[in-house]
Every structure is written in structure tokens, then in C-alpha cells.
Motif scaffolding. Structure first.
Motif, PDB file in Angstrom:
ATOM      1  N   GLU A  55    -125.834 118.516-118.915  1.00 16.43           N
ATOM      2  CA  GLU A  55    -127.014 119.020-118.214  1.00 16.43           C
ATOM      3  C   GLU A  55    -126.632 119.591-116.856  1.00 16.43           C
ATOM      4  O   GLU A  55    -127.171 120.609-116.422  1.00 16.43           O
ATOM      5  CB  GLU A  55    -128.045 117.896-118.051  1.00 16.43           C
ATOM      6  CG  GLU A  55    -129.235 118.237-117.173  1.00 16.43           C
ATOM      7  CD  GLU A  55    -130.125 119.303-117.795  1.00 16.43           C
ATOM      8  OE1 GLU A  55    -130.899 119.916-117.041  1.00 16.43           O
ATOM      9  OE2 GLU A  55    -130.042 119.511-119.008  1.00 16.43           O
ATOM     10  N   VAL A  56    -125.677 118.980-116.210  1.00 16.61           N
ATOM     11  CA  VAL A  56    -125.253 119.442-114.887  1.00 16.61           C
ATOM     12  C   VAL A  56    -124.253 120.589-114.997  1.00 16.61           C
ATOM     13  O   VAL A  56    -124.424 121.647-114.380  1.00 16.61           O
ATOM     14  CB  VAL A  56    -124.638 118.270-114.083  1.00 16.61           C
ATOM     15  CG1 VAL A  56    -124.076 118.781-112.755  1.00 16.61           C
ATOM     16  CG2 VAL A  56    -125.687 117.199-113.823  1.00 16.61           C
ATOM     17  N   LEU A  57    -123.215 120.407-115.787  1.00 14.72           N
ATOM     18  CA  LEU A  57    -122.134 121.390-115.817  1.00 14.72           C
ATOM     19  C   LEU A  57    -122.495 122.670-116.561  1.00 14.72           C
ATOM     20  O   LEU A  57    -121.834 123.696-116.389  1.00 14.72           O
ATOM     21  CB  LEU A  57    -120.882 120.765-116.452  1.00 14.72           C
ATOM     22  CG  LEU A  57    -120.299 119.555-115.718  1.00 14.72           C
ATOM     23  CD1 LEU A  57    -119.007 119.102-116.373  1.00 14.72           C
ATOM     24  CD2 LEU A  57    -120.063 119.856-114.239  1.00 14.72           C
ATOM     25  N   SER A  58    -123.516 122.642-117.397  1.00 14.89           N
ATOM     26  CA  SER A  58    -123.919 123.853-118.104  1.00 14.89           C
ATOM     27  C   SER A  58    -124.857 124.715-117.270  1.00 14.89           C
ATOM     28  O   SER A  58    -125.149 125.855-117.640  1.00 14.89           O
ATOM     29  CB  SER A  58    -124.616 123.503-119.424  1.00 14.89           C
ATOM     30  OG  SER A  58    -125.804 122.781-119.188  1.00 14.89           O
ATOM     31  N   ARG A  63    -123.998 122.859-111.194  1.00 17.56           N
ATOM     32  CA  ARG A  63    -122.544 122.644-111.168  1.00 17.56           C
ATOM     33  C   ARG A  63    -121.972 122.961-109.797  1.00 17.56           C
ATOM     34  O   ARG A  63    -121.106 122.233-109.283  1.00 17.56           O
ATOM     35  CB  ARG A  63    -121.882 123.521-112.241  1.00 17.56           C
ATOM     36  CG  ARG A  63    -120.376 123.341-112.328  1.00 17.56           C
ATOM     37  CD  ARG A  63    -119.790 124.219-113.416  1.00 17.56           C
ATOM     38  NE  ARG A  63    -118.345 124.066-113.505  1.00 17.56           N
ATOM     39  CZ  ARG A  63    -117.562 124.740-114.346  1.00 17.56           C
ATOM     40  NH1 ARG A  63    -118.122 125.628-115.176  1.00 17.56           N
ATOM     41  NH2 ARG A  63    -116.245 124.544-114.354  1.00 17.56           N
ATOM     42  N   ARG A  64    -122.461 124.044-109.175  1.00 19.78           N
ATOM     43  CA  ARG A  64    -121.979 124.404-107.846  1.00 19.78           C
ATOM     44  C   ARG A  64    -122.308 123.316-106.826  1.00 19.78           C
ATOM     45  O   ARG A  64    -121.468 122.931-106.004  1.00 19.78           O
ATOM     46  CB  ARG A  64    -122.607 125.735-107.419  1.00 19.78           C
ATOM     47  CG  ARG A  64    -122.221 126.188-106.019  1.00 19.78           C
ATOM     48  CD  ARG A  64    -122.857 127.529-105.703  1.00 19.78           C
ATOM     49  NE  ARG A  64    -124.308 127.475-105.866  1.00 19.78           N
ATOM     50  CZ  ARG A  64    -125.121 126.979-104.928  1.00 19.78           C
ATOM     51  NH1 ARG A  64    -124.641 126.472-103.804  1.00 19.78           N
ATOM     52  NH2 ARG A  64    -126.431 126.970-105.137  1.00 19.78           N
ATOM     53  N   LYS A  65    -123.531 122.784-106.909  1.00 17.02           N
ATOM     54  CA  LYS A  65    -123.921 121.710-105.974  1.00 17.02           C
ATOM     55  C   LYS A  65    -123.109 120.445-106.224  1.00 17.02           C
ATOM     56  O   LYS A  65    -122.696 119.761-105.278  1.00 17.02           O
ATOM     57  CB  LYS A  65    -125.413 121.420-106.135  1.00 17.02           C
ATOM     58  CG  LYS A  65    -126.309 122.581-105.701  1.00 17.02           C
ATOM     59  CD  LYS A  65    -127.756 122.327-106.061  1.00 17.02           C
ATOM     60  CE  LYS A  65    -128.631 123.520-105.687  1.00 17.02           C
ATOM     61  NZ  LYS A  65    -130.045 123.323-106.090  1.00 17.02           N
ATOM     62  N   TRP A  73    -124.872 114.547-104.530  1.00 19.54           N
ATOM     63  CA  TRP A  73    -125.638 115.771-104.753  1.00 19.54           C
ATOM     64  C   TRP A  73    -127.001 115.497-105.382  1.00 19.54           C
ATOM     65  O   TRP A  73    -127.979 116.171-105.078  1.00 19.54           O
ATOM     66  CB  TRP A  73    -124.838 116.734-105.631  1.00 19.54           C
ATOM     67  CG  TRP A  73    -124.934 116.438-107.098  1.00 19.54           C
ATOM     68  CD1 TRP A  73    -124.220 115.538-107.797  1.00 19.54           C
ATOM     69  CD2 TRP A  73    -125.855 117.021-108.014  1.00 19.54           C
ATOM     70  NE1 TRP A  73    -124.603 115.515-109.102  1.00 19.54           N
ATOM     71  CE2 TRP A  73    -125.607 116.432-109.273  1.00 19.54           C
ATOM     72  CE3 TRP A  73    -126.854 117.981-107.910  1.00 19.54           C
ATOM     73  CZ2 TRP A  73    -126.332 116.773-110.392  1.00 19.54           C
ATOM     74  CZ3 TRP A  73    -127.562 118.329-109.028  1.00 19.54           C
ATOM     75  CH2 TRP A  73    -127.308 117.726-110.264  1.00 19.54           C
ATOM     76  N   GLN A  74    -127.086 114.475-106.240  1.00 19.12           N
ATOM     77  CA  GLN A  74    -128.368 114.181-106.896  1.00 19.12           C
ATOM     78  C   GLN A  74    -129.445 113.796-105.893  1.00 19.12           C
ATOM     79  O   GLN A  74    -130.583 114.249-105.979  1.00 19.12           O
ATOM     80  CB  GLN A  74    -128.204 113.042-107.912  1.00 19.12           C
ATOM     81  CG  GLN A  74    -127.197 113.320-109.004  1.00 19.12           C
ATOM     82  CD  GLN A  74    -125.889 112.604-108.735  1.00 19.12           C
ATOM     83  OE1 GLN A  74    -125.437 112.602-107.574  1.00 19.12           O
ATOM     84  NE2 GLN A  74    -125.289 112.033-109.763  1.00 19.12           N
ATOM     85  N   ASP A  75    -129.077 112.943-104.921  1.00 18.24           N
ATOM     86  CA  ASP A  75    -130.065 112.464-103.963  1.00 18.24           C
ATOM     87  C   ASP A  75    -130.590 113.597-103.097  1.00 18.24           C
ATOM     88  O   ASP A  75    -131.772 113.626-102.720  1.00 18.24           O
ATOM     89  CB  ASP A  75    -129.445 111.387-103.078  1.00 18.24           C
ATOM     90  CG  ASP A  75    -129.012 110.166-103.874  1.00 18.24           C
ATOM     91  OD1 ASP A  75    -129.637 109.919-104.931  1.00 18.24           O
ATOM     92  OD2 ASP A  75    -128.050 109.497-103.463  1.00 18.24           O
ATOM     93  N   GLN A  76    -129.733 114.561-102.771  1.00 18.71           N
ATOM     94  CA  GLN A  76    -130.142 115.626-101.867  1.00 18.71           C
ATOM     95  C   GLN A  76    -131.003 116.679-102.545  1.00 18.71           C
ATOM     96  O   GLN A  76    -131.782 117.353-101.890  1.00 18.71           O
ATOM     97  CB  GLN A  76    -128.900 116.290-101.258  1.00 18.71           C
ATOM     98  CG  GLN A  76    -128.083 115.339-100.388  1.00 18.71           C
ATOM     99  CD  GLN A  76    -126.978 116.048 -99.653  1.00 18.71           C
ATOM    100  OE1 GLN A  76    -127.193 117.142 -99.131  1.00 18.71           O
ATOM    101  NE2 GLN A  76    -125.813 115.430 -99.599  1.00 18.71           N
ATOM    102  N   PHE A  77    -130.854 116.800-103.862  1.00 17.14           N
ATOM    103  CA  PHE A  77    -131.593 117.860-104.542  1.00 17.14           C
ATOM    104  C   PHE A  77    -132.600 117.326-105.553  1.00 17.14           C
ATOM    105  O   PHE A  77    -133.088 118.045-106.394  1.00 17.14           O
ATOM    106  CB  PHE A  77    -130.614 118.809-105.239  1.00 17.14           C
ATOM    107  CG  PHE A  77    -129.848 119.650-104.260  1.00 17.14           C
ATOM    108  CD1 PHE A  77    -130.396 120.801-103.731  1.00 17.14           C
ATOM    109  CD2 PHE A  77    -128.589 119.246-103.839  1.00 17.14           C
ATOM    110  CE1 PHE A  77    -129.681 121.564-102.826  1.00 17.14           C
ATOM    111  CE2 PHE A  77    -127.884 120.004-102.928  1.00 17.14           C
ATOM    112  CZ  PHE A  77    -128.426 121.178-102.409  1.00 17.14           C
ATOM    113  N   GLY A  78    -132.932 116.038-105.495  1.00 18.80           N
ATOM    114  CA  GLY A  78    -134.018 115.502-106.296  1.00 18.80           C
ATOM    115  C   GLY A  78    -133.716 115.321-107.756  1.00 18.80           C
ATOM    116  O   GLY A  78    -134.625 115.179-108.557  1.00 18.80           O
TER     117      GLY A  78
END
Length: 324
Positions: A55-58, A63-65, A73-78
Motif C-alpha cells: 500500500e505504501v510502496l506502490s 513511498r517518497r514520504k 512518516w505515518q504520524d505526520q501524514f495521518g
């Protein structure tokens, strides 16, 4: 929160291409899918982890974040991968851990989901076939090779896999197929007659039924019979003596039988005799057409001296000049 190396989860390098990531995901997803490993909690957990990584890498933006911010990265972007929910390979299609059908729906999410709204029956197709007059006269079973298509087994006719054009069918959703079928030819078929073969047409979409196949009949020319509607015409050789004095001659039928035609004395060349109800079967109304026998007088060849003398006597008696 425990940091997960999504590249390691999928077994790819950090500079892996989107295609490499997709291939790795599909391979692992099939291996650890709960439907393949019923009751295996370890496989179920691995399957969730694989979905989350894909889900993230595709997603190029996620992926960039992830590459830039690392574990936070998850906490900062919800984006949350907390307990009670994991993510399918198809973006925006969450699989609920408590759902009994969630895992079974995984491949629908991956290969494309169908609904009643887009379920359509397949198109009918026509295929031209030749039959002999004998086959049309008697009817019977016949084997045909037909060309059709079937849904691609990889994308299931959706044309896409994980959002990309299916490589197995080149994005067409269909693959060509050749099939041998046995079909009953009704007695009496004619040029242009159509025989319906249910369910052998093009496949439907969205789970809809296949269309029908229509075999369009054309009759091969026959050396003996000429067909006009339900009637048949045939030239019948009759020797000179029989047409002069009368007699009986055989008349063949397309199914191999021999009928007996009584020829009256002094029958002229080209005369038609009707053999009632011996023609082609009527396809819809029942019964048969007629068979017309056309007399074709065959003159004798290689006369003996006695035979020639007899013909000369006949000529003189009828006032004809005899040439020696």
C-alpha cells in the motif's frame, strides 16, 4: 510504534522499480493468502504485513514520504496501520480483520470488482459452415471447430492487474480459443439457415452469461441434384429403346435409396416426371418437397451390323433418306 522496513517485507531493494514491487507483492500475496493457508495465523499476519508494505510502496507519494521521513512518516501524514485494520493491495480497499469475507475479496480488489450494474451477457457470434446436400436431406450430428474468446485467467476479463494493463492478454481482457463442438443439423436446412448453439458465443462481462453461437449454413454444390426451395431436380439417363418402347428406370435419392420411375413409350428428351414428396424435407412445416426426374436420352454407340440395319429399316419406313 515498531518501524517496519517495507522493502525488506517485500524482499526488494530500495531502488526497486514499481514493476519489481508489484511482481514481488503478487508472488508473496499468493503464497500467504489466508484462503491458501486456512487457520494459519502466521500466514495471516504475514499477509497483512505484505498488504501494508505494498500500500505504501506502490503509491509514489507515500513511498517518497516513507523514504524521506522514515519510521515517523505515518504520524505526520495521518496514515495509520494500527490494530484492527490492514490494507489491501488495491488502494482505498481496506480489509477488516474481523470480516469473514475480507480476505476472500482480496483478489477482487486486486483484479477488479464486478457489480450487478456492469454484468452483461456476451455477444452472439456467427460462423459460416458448409454442409452437403446429403447432410441437409437426412440431417444428423456434425462436429465443427469454432473460434471464440474466453476471459483472461489472470485479470479475469478486467484488462488490468493491480491498476496496470494485464500483460497476459495485452490489456484486451480476452484470449482466443478453439473448440470442437457437436451440433445436430436439422433435415431440410438450406442456404442461409441458422442453427443456434446456446452458450457458445462471446463471454459476458461482470459475470454475465456467454452469448450464443449461430451456425450459418451454406450448401455445397451437388453433381446430381439441383435444389429449388424444397424441390429437387435430377437428370436421369434413359436409353433410346426405353424411351421409344417404354420401361422402368431407377431414380436415386440423396439418402441412397432407389426409386422406380415408369417411362411411357415415346418419351421425349427433357421431359420432367414428378415424384411426389420425395424432395427435401420441409424445415418448419413438415413433409417433403418433390423430386423431379428429367429424362436425358442416351443414344447407342458402337452399333453392330444388325443394329444398323434395323435403324436403316426404321428410317426407310418413316420416309427418311438413308446415307450409306
Amino acid at each position: 510504534m515498531e518501524y517496519k522496513d517495507y522493502y525488506k517485507v517485500l524482499g526488494v531493494s530500495k531502488n526497486a522499480s514499481a514493476d519489481d514491487i508489484k511482481k514481488a507483492f503478487r508472488k508473496l500475496a499468493r503464497k500467504y493468502h489466508p484462503d491458501v493457508n486456512p487457520g494459519d495465523k502466521r500466514s495471516e499476519g504475514k499477509f497483512k504485513e505484505i498488504n501494508e508494505a505494498y500500500e505504501v510502496l506502490s503509491d509514489a507519494d507515500k513511498r517518497r514520504k516513507y523514504d524521506t521521513l522514515g519510521p515517523n512518516w505515518q504520524d505526520q501524514f495521518g496514515f495509520s496501520s494500527g490494530t484492527g485494520r490492514s490494507y489491501s493491495s488495491y488502494r482505498g480497499s481496506p480489509l477488516n480483520n474481523d470480516s469473514a469475507t475480507g480476505f476472500s475479496d482480496f483478489f477482487e480488489a486486486l483484479f477488479g470488482r464486478t457489480t450487478a450494474a456492469n454484468r452483461r451477457a456476451g455477444e452472439d457470434i456467427e460462423q459460416h459452415v458448409e454442409v452437403t446436400l446429403q447432410e441437409a436431406y437426412t440431417g444428423g450430428m456434425r462436429t465443427f471447430n469454432i473460434q471464440s474468446t474466453e476471459p483472461c485467467p489472470i485479470c479475469r476479463g478486467t484488462r488490468v492487474v493491480a491498476g496496470k494493463s494485464c500483460t497476459n492478454c495485452s490489456g484486451l481482457g480476452m484470449l482466443a480459443r478453439s473448440k470442437r463442438i457437436q451440433v445436430k443439423i436439422p433435415a431440410g436446412v438450406d442456404n442461409g439457415s441458422k442453427i443456434r448453439v446456446a452458450g457458445e458465443g462471446q463471454p459476458g462481462s461482470g459475470g454475465g452469461p456467454r452469448g450464443d453461437l449461430y451456425l450459418v449454413i451454406s450448401l455445397k454444390p451437388d453433381q446430381l441434384y439441383e435444389r429449388k426451395g424444397d424441390d429437387l431436380y435430377a437428370d436421369i439417363d434413359v436409353d433410346l429403346v426405353t424411351v421409344m418402347l417404354g420401361g422402368e428406370v431407377p431414380v436415386p435419392t440423396p439418402d441412397g435409396r432407389k426409386l422406380v420411375l415408369t417411362v411411357p413409350p415415346e418419351t421425349q428428351n427433357g421431359r420432367l416426371f414428378r415424384l411426389a414428396n420425395k424432395g427435401m424435407p420441409r424445415l418448419r412445416s413438415g413433409g417433403n418437397g418433390n423430386l423431379f426426374a428429367r429424362v436425358k436420352v442416351v443414344l447407342p454407340m458402337g452399333l453392330t451390323e444388325d443394329e444398323r440395319s434395323l435403324f436403316e429399316q426404321l428410317a426407310r419406313s418413316r420416309g427418311s433418306k438413308v446415307h450409306s
